[in-house]
Enzyme design. Structure first.
Site, PDB file in Angstrom:
ATOM      1  N   SER A 237      41.318  44.560  40.871  1.00 33.33           N
ATOM      2  CA  SER A 237      40.627  44.778  42.167  1.00 33.33           C
ATOM      3  C   SER A 237      41.231  45.586  42.876  1.00 33.33           C
ATOM      4  O   SER A 237      40.992  46.326  43.979  1.00 33.33           O
ATOM      5  CB  SER A 237      39.885  43.488  42.935  1.00 33.33           C
ATOM      6  OG  SER A 237      38.826  43.019  42.013  1.00 33.33           O
ATOM      7  N   THR A 255      28.885  43.193  43.542  1.00 32.04           N
ATOM      8  CA  THR A 255      27.696  42.900  42.653  1.00 32.04           C
ATOM      9  C   THR A 255      27.619  41.293  42.607  1.00 32.04           C
ATOM     10  O   THR A 255      26.798  40.991  41.800  1.00 32.04           O
ATOM     11  CB  THR A 255      27.947  43.356  41.084  1.00 32.04           C
ATOM     12  OG1 THR A 255      29.020  43.077  40.733  1.00 32.04           O
ATOM     13  CG2 THR A 255      28.004  44.897  41.201  1.00 32.04           C
ATOM     14  N   HIS A 272      38.890  39.403  49.836  1.00 31.30           N
ATOM     15  CA  HIS A 272      38.683  40.751  49.524  1.00 31.30           C
ATOM     16  C   HIS A 272      38.343  41.694  50.716  1.00 31.30           C
ATOM     17  O   HIS A 272      38.797  42.738  50.986  1.00 31.30           O
ATOM     18  CB  HIS A 272      37.542  40.924  48.673  1.00 31.30           C
ATOM     19  CG  HIS A 272      38.084  40.658  47.124  1.00 31.30           C
ATOM     20  ND1 HIS A 272      37.854  41.599  46.223  1.00 31.30           N
ATOM     21  CD2 HIS A 272      38.616  39.439  46.347  1.00 31.30           C
ATOM     22  CE1 HIS A 272      38.483  41.277  44.913  1.00 31.30           C
ATOM     23  NE2 HIS A 272      38.923  40.026  45.183  1.00 31.30           N
TER      24      HIS A 272
END
Length: 401
Positions: A237, A255, A272
């Protein structure tokens, strides 16, 4: 304008004195870099560094014709001895313009960190922007309506958002030659350096390179579609985010959605979000086909494994009986629709997915089904992408380019 890069490293140089890290260990010979300094048409020196005279001589240039020496950032340590014959080094106040006897015009660009950027216009009309280490322009710098710079020298890897701001304001266009300078030991030299620069639409050159402002140079070809694969906690990521960090707008498509009552998941999502640029917009959805069909800024889709989980939920594909009675066809039709949309999209897209083929064999039929379908999906998506990366222990291996 003719530019000679006497150095392209950070103020400490590369390798850093006394640093035992792996990047410094291999930064020898042609891979070593002196502190960044730029000689413009033999008349203007941007940043004065130790060994500038010798560096110029190695590149086939004398500093005898230098009429102006400008500094961009504070220099720590003892005062530097000025080579004989050079004018005293100085700085231009932010927003002020200086005319050099050689015919160059220099305007000081305000930074969001200590230091000064310089916009240089040559006698031939060529325009260059040179930014200090760790610096990014403060605001749009009043550039509305001006054409893009012909060349930008900036700390592309250390401050990628600086390039994003310049693109957002129109200061960097498709034909702007972006050269990464102030290079540090955070990025290993060689192919890894080239790959990271190319992801930002920039290039790195060795010390002593001479370039011409305004001369055509092929801009690194950024892939429209990139698939980043990796196992759990592999850094996939982070690698995907790094490939788009120099773009002013990005739509981050999550998602996984939200999970009520799951504190660990909420913490992961929070981490994140914190590391993503503030200008990025987050969209929580598994409806990827409409996003791929419409225009707009780049998409970062993280991740296909969670998208597949949602698709299997909708098809009831976890149940053996449902799978046999039509769930399999429903799931694969949905996957085929996604792959077709990816093939037809005109947006720049970076997709993240789990590489599950090297793990243990799941103990349940539904687990094996998920593994198999994700492998099929990854294969189909990879076939439509210009570039595919596999991330292992934070290291990106190029599988396709």
């Amino acid at each position: 304008m003719e530019l000679t890069l006497l150095g392209t490293g950070t103020p400490e140089g590369l390798p850093r004195p006394g640093c035992p890290c792996a990047a410094c260990a291999v930064s020898v010979g042609m891979r070593s870099r002196a502190a960044t300094a730029v000689l413009v048409d033999g008349a203007l020196l941007l940043d004065l560094t130790p060994g500038a005279v010798l560096a110029g001589a190695r590149a086939g240039h004398s500093l005898a014709g230098v009429r102006q020496v400008l500094l961009t950032h504070p220099h720590d340590g003892p005062a530097m001895e000025l080579p004989p014959g050079l004018p005293a080094a100085g700085r231009v106040p932010d927003g002020r313009e200086l005319s050099v006897i050689s015919g160059h015009r220099v305007r000081a660009v305000p930074m969001d960190a200590p230091g000064t950027g310089y916009e240089v216009t040559g006698p031939d009309g060529g325009r260059l922007l040179y930014l200090p280490p760790g610096g990014a322009p403060a605001g749009t710098n009043g550039r509305t309506g001006l054409r893009p710079y012909d060349m930008v020298l900036a700390d592309v890897l250390g401050r990628p958002e600086a390039l994003a701001r310049l693109r957002a304001s129109g200061a960097v266009g498709p034909a702007t030659d972006v050269i990464a300078v102030h290079l540090d030991h955070d990025t290993p030299p060689g192919r890894e350096l080239e790959r990271r620069c190319a992801a930002a639409g920039a290039r790195a050159v060795p010390d002593g390179t001479t370039v011409i402002v305004g001369e055509y140079h092929a801009v690194p070809d950024l892939p429209r579609r990139t698939l980043v694969l990796g196992g759990a906690r592999s850094g996939k990521s982070f690698e995907a985010e790094r490939r788009l960090e120099s773009f002013p707008e990005v739509v981050y498509v999550a998602t996984g959605g939200t999970r009520d009552g799951d504190a660990e998941w909420a913490q992961r999502v929070g981490l994140h979000r914190e590391r993503r640029p503030a200008s990025w917009r987050t969209l929580e959805t598994c409806e990827l086909v409409p996003l791929l069909a419409e225009g707009g800024p780049p998409l970062l889709i993280d991740c296909l494994a969670l998208w597949l989980t949602d698709a299997m939920d909708r098809a009831g594909a976890w149940d053996d009986a449902v799978w046999a009675k039509g769930g399999q066809h429903q799931l694969r039709d949905r996957a085929a629709e996604l792959v077709a949309a990816l093939r037809a999209t005109r947006r720049r897209v970076v997709l993240v997915s789990n590489e599950v083929g090297s793990g243990i064999v799941p103990a349940t039929a539904s687990g094996r089904r998920f593994r198999d379908e994700l492998g099929r999906l990854n294969t189909a998506v990879a076939g439509e992408c210009e570039q595919v990366l596999l991330v292992v222990a934070g290291q990106a291996l190029v599988l396709k380019e």
